[in-house]
Design an enzyme around this catalytic site. Structure first.
Site, mmCIF file in Angstrom:
data_model
loop_
_atom_site.group_PDB
_atom_site.id
_atom_site.type_symbol
_atom_site.label_atom_id
_atom_site.label_comp_id
_atom_site.label_asym_id
_atom_site.label_seq_id
_atom_site.Cartn_x
_atom_site.Cartn_y
_atom_site.Cartn_z
ATOM 1 N N CYS A 100 0.868 -1.180 0.000
ATOM 2 C CA CYS A 100 0.000 0.000 0.000
ATOM 3 C C CYS A 100 0.904 1.230 0.000
ATOM 4 O O CYS A 100 1.717 1.410 0.898
ATOM 5 C CB CYS A 100 -0.885 -0.016 1.241
ATOM 6 S SG CYS A 100 -1.665 1.557 1.598
ATOM 7 N N CYS A 104 -2.978 7.644 -1.856
ATOM 8 C CA CYS A 104 -4.305 7.735 -2.495
ATOM 9 C C CYS A 104 -5.384 8.289 -1.567
ATOM 10 O O CYS A 104 -6.351 8.879 -2.036
ATOM 11 C CB CYS A 104 -4.774 6.375 -2.971
ATOM 12 S SG CYS A 104 -3.466 5.264 -3.414
ATOM 13 N N THR A 191 -4.031 4.952 7.309
ATOM 14 C CA THR A 191 -2.989 4.619 6.341
ATOM 15 C C THR A 191 -2.136 5.851 6.037
ATOM 16 O O THR A 191 -2.684 6.923 5.786
ATOM 17 C CB THR A 191 -3.674 4.131 5.046
ATOM 18 O OG1 THR A 191 -4.347 2.917 5.331
ATOM 19 C CG2 THR A 191 -2.675 3.912 3.931
ATOM 20 N N GLU A 258 0.002 1.937 9.218
ATOM 21 C CA GLU A 258 -1.240 2.451 9.793
ATOM 22 C C GLU A 258 -0.945 2.952 11.197
ATOM 23 O O GLU A 258 -0.019 2.450 11.838
ATOM 24 C CB GLU A 258 -2.327 1.363 9.860
ATOM 25 C CG GLU A 258 -3.155 1.227 8.593
ATOM 26 C CD GLU A 258 -2.456 0.445 7.490
ATOM 27 O OE1 GLU A 258 -1.589 -0.394 7.836
ATOM 28 O OE2 GLU A 258 -2.748 0.660 6.308
ATOM 29 N N HIS A 293 -12.466 5.669 -2.944
ATOM 30 C CA HIS A 293 -11.476 4.724 -2.415
ATOM 31 C C HIS A 293 -11.816 3.286 -2.824
ATOM 32 O O HIS A 293 -10.930 2.439 -2.938
ATOM 33 C CB HIS A 293 -11.315 4.873 -0.906
ATOM 34 C CG HIS A 293 -9.912 4.559 -0.468
ATOM 35 N ND1 HIS A 293 -8.802 5.210 -0.977
ATOM 36 C CD2 HIS A 293 -9.415 3.619 0.383
ATOM 37 C CE1 HIS A 293 -7.698 4.690 -0.438
ATOM 38 N NE2 HIS A 293 -8.045 3.720 0.383
ATOM 39 N N TYR A 297 -9.203 0.634 -5.120
ATOM 40 C CA TYR A 297 -8.801 -0.762 -4.889
ATOM 41 C C TYR A 297 -8.814 -1.585 -6.177
ATOM 42 O O TYR A 297 -8.185 -2.641 -6.232
ATOM 43 C CB TYR A 297 -9.713 -1.401 -3.834
ATOM 44 C CG TYR A 297 -9.315 -1.061 -2.420
ATOM 45 C CD1 TYR A 297 -8.819 0.193 -2.096
ATOM 46 C CD2 TYR A 297 -9.431 -1.993 -1.398
ATOM 47 C CE1 TYR A 297 -8.447 0.504 -0.805
ATOM 48 C CE2 TYR A 297 -9.060 -1.692 -0.102
ATOM 49 C CZ TYR A 297 -8.573 -0.446 0.184
ATOM 50 O OH TYR A 297 -8.202 -0.147 1.473
ATOM 51 N N CYS A 300 -4.873 -0.424 -7.074
ATOM 52 C CA CYS A 300 -3.713 -0.762 -6.225
ATOM 53 C C CYS A 300 -3.625 -2.252 -5.949
ATOM 54 O O CYS A 300 -2.551 -2.847 -6.055
ATOM 55 C CB CYS A 300 -3.753 0.044 -4.930
ATOM 56 S SG CYS A 300 -4.962 -0.504 -3.711
ATOM 57 N N GLU A 456 -6.645 -5.412 4.547
ATOM 58 C CA GLU A 456 -7.053 -4.125 4.001
ATOM 59 C C GLU A 456 -8.031 -4.317 2.831
ATOM 60 O O GLU A 456 -8.931 -3.511 2.636
ATOM 61 C CB GLU A 456 -5.838 -3.317 3.557
ATOM 62 C CG GLU A 456 -6.211 -1.872 3.251
ATOM 63 C CD GLU A 456 -5.009 -1.035 2.883
ATOM 64 O OE1 GLU A 456 -4.225 -1.477 2.031
ATOM 65 O OE2 GLU A 456 -4.862 0.060 3.431
HETATM 66 FE FE1 SF4 Z 1 -3.239 1.939 -0.008
HETATM 67 FE FE2 SF4 Z 1 -4.648 1.067 -2.078
HETATM 68 FE FE3 SF4 Z 1 -5.742 2.765 -0.337
HETATM 69 FE FE4 SF4 Z 1 -3.814 3.545 -2.049
HETATM 70 S S1 SF4 Z 1 -5.901 2.827 -2.561
HETATM 71 S S2 SF4 Z 1 -3.977 4.041 0.114
HETATM 72 S S3 SF4 Z 1 -2.539 1.746 -2.111
HETATM 73 S S4 SF4 Z 1 -5.079 0.663 0.053
HETATM 74 FE FE FE Z 2 -6.630 1.543 1.973
#
Ligand code: SF4
Ligand code: FE
Length: 491
Positions: A100, A104, A191, A258, A293, A297, A300, A456
């Site tokens: 991660c 983001c 995060t 985190e 968000h 996902y 990422c 996560e």
């Molecule tokens: Fe982390 Fe994915 Fe959230 Fe970006 S989108 S902060 S990489 S979990």
């Molecule tokens: Fe996340």
């Protein structure tokens, strides 16, 4: 100021007076702490790739606020193409870090707060949108990393913020002054909190009139007076503190982070306030941020999945089973699952729409379907990776054993000799490379990186039930009933 280099970003963190605690003590030099540094390296990658001509088109973009070139992580999406590029950028970062990369959450907060503040001002004549645009211009021009802080501790979940025995269970205003507000509370499992320059705080649930003091959103520097973080630990994290364990760590360069973020009477000047009592807009910010968000996902986790699939294929190759049809089929299945997640990320982006404020929002139903799949498929992908890799990924002796000169054999063989003999891979592959890929998979499937790839995937951007509620709301069952009635001839 221009875009920062990775090194400038790391040096910029040293200038902050961020308060970080771990294992019951304050950490002075947290930038170089072996348990924290990999997560800083991860964010640094968002700066490094923006400097790389090969990725400049994806990683940088013209600011809608200033016309200047900015890192896409600080951008307000201006089209569905921007939304798609966001997902592509996240897949790239996942591929380069297998972790991660944290930046983001700020990007998703920017876009949610930008569009929401416009609509709050429209109703109340407030100046939150102007505040936010000024703040974001500063962020873009200085190429800052900003954490998006949403998840409150929540206490008794059957009760609203104002009904909690302890009012700090949700971030709230404790004092209103002519020049700003004073806030208390905390945000859990944040995060990328410690290595961000600033934070944007947002409410975590819809609120009613009694919750006015909890309906608050604002920006705050990470080293603000009264703010501190308690670092969250990860599975096998203390391997990072051991000597001669860089292989045992699995991914020595990168990782996620985190923390519990505490606000103990922090003063927020008026110019950094984006919501202050307009409780009916709390839900809008939550829904928009969560939507972005959940889209994220689909980028990422797919990039990280690419690395997991690659590692499983390597493990099979090193074990000499890459041609077995059962192994090939498992790699196909992993690829199918991973690309399905990507399809969802791209689909919710391509079906995006323009908000009243002018930036683009993803399709909420498809983004929630995306994240719902993410709560499942990475688990199946790591299950298959463990299947393909074999049990050695969790039973192999330590790196120190492989390097040990202690004599154990009748002919003077050392522990290192014995380990290298019995854990040898197929011809042409070094034992160390086999060790590396096995430990990498261990890390991804159940070590520190499993925080980012597994748990996560389940709970980040909202737990599965949160997506099911949104799917129920957006699924239009009444419209579907009508379709059936029309064709079946039901009046
Ligand atoms: Fe982390 Fe994915 Fe959230 Fe970006 S989108 S902060 S990489 S979990
Ligand atoms: Fe996340």
């Amino acid at each position: 100021m221009a875009l920062m280099t990775a090194q400038e970003y790391i040096e910029s963190l040293r200038k902050l007076k961020t308060r970080v605690y771990m294992f019951g003590e304050e950490i002075e030099n947290w930038v170089d702490h072996p348990m924290i540094r990999p997560s800083i390296n991860c964010v640094a990658m968002t700066y490094a790739l923006a400097q790389d001509p090969q990725y400049a088109d994806l990683m940088t973009v013209k600011s809608s606020l200033t016309g200047r070139t900015v890192n896409r992580f600080t951008h307000l999406h201006q089209s569905t193409e921007d939304l798609i590029n966001k997902v592509k950028m996240q897949r790239l970062l996942g591929q380069k870090t297998a972790s991660c990369f944290q930046r983001c959450v700020g990007m998703d907060a920017f876009n949610a707060v930008f569009s929401s503040t416009f609509e709050i001002d429209e109703k109340y004549g407030t100046h939150y949108h102007e505040n936010f645009k000024n703040f974001l211009t500063m962020v873009q021009d200085n190429d800052l990393t900003v954490d998006g802080a949403m998840t409150d501790p929540k206490g008794d979940r059957s009760k609203a913020p104002s009904q909690q025995a302890d009012p700090d269970m949700y971030v709230h205003v404790v004092e209103r002054r002519p020049d700003g507000i004073v806030v208390c509370g905390a945000k859990c499992h944040q995060t990328g909190s410690i290595n961000s320059h600033w934070h944007i705080f947002m409410p975590t649930i819809s609120m009613g009139e009694a919750d006015k003091d909890w309906a608050v959103s604002f920006a705050c520097p990470t080293d603000a007076e009264g703010m501190y973080m308690i670092y969250g630990r990860q599975s096998c994290d203390t391997r990072k503190l051991e000597e001669d364990a860089s292989i045992d760590v699995g991914n020595a360069k990168f990782g996620g982070q985190e923390a519990l973020v505490v606000l103990d009477h922090v003063f927020i000047p008026n110019e950094y306030i984006f919501l202050n009592g307009e409780y009916e807009f709390a839900g809008m910010i939550v829904e928009r941020f969560a939507g972005y968000h959940r889209q994220s996902y689909g980028g990422c986790k797919v990039g990280v999945g690419d690395v997991v699939i690659g590692a499983a294929a390597l493990a099979a190759e090193y074990n000499g089973v890459e041609r077995a049809s059962a192994v090939k089929d498992k790699l196909i299945e992993m690829t199918h699952l991973n690309e399905t997640l990507y399809c969802c990320g791209i689909a919710c982006s391509s079906q995006g729409f323009k908000t009243k404020a002018g930036n683009y929002q993803i399709d909420l139903l498809l983004a929630n379907v995306c994240k719902q799949n993410v709560t499942r498929f990475p688990y199946e992908i790591v299950r298959l990776a463990e299947d393909v890799a074999g049990g050695l990924m969790v039973t192999m002796p330590s790196q120190k054993d492989f390097h040990s000169g202690t004599v154990v054999g009748r002919n003077g063989e050392t522990i290192g000799d014995i380990c290298n003999k019995f854990f040898a891979a197929r011809e042409g592959v070094s034992t160390e490379d086999r060790q590396r890929v096995m430990r990498f998979l261990e890390n991804m499937c159940l070590g520190a990186a499993a925080v980012g790839y597994r748990t996560e995937s389940m709970h980040g951007a909202g737990s599965p039930q949160a997506q099911r509620i949104m799917i129920a709301r957006q699924g239009n069952i009444q419209g579907k009933k009508q379709l059936a009635k029309d064709i079946a001839g039901i009046q």
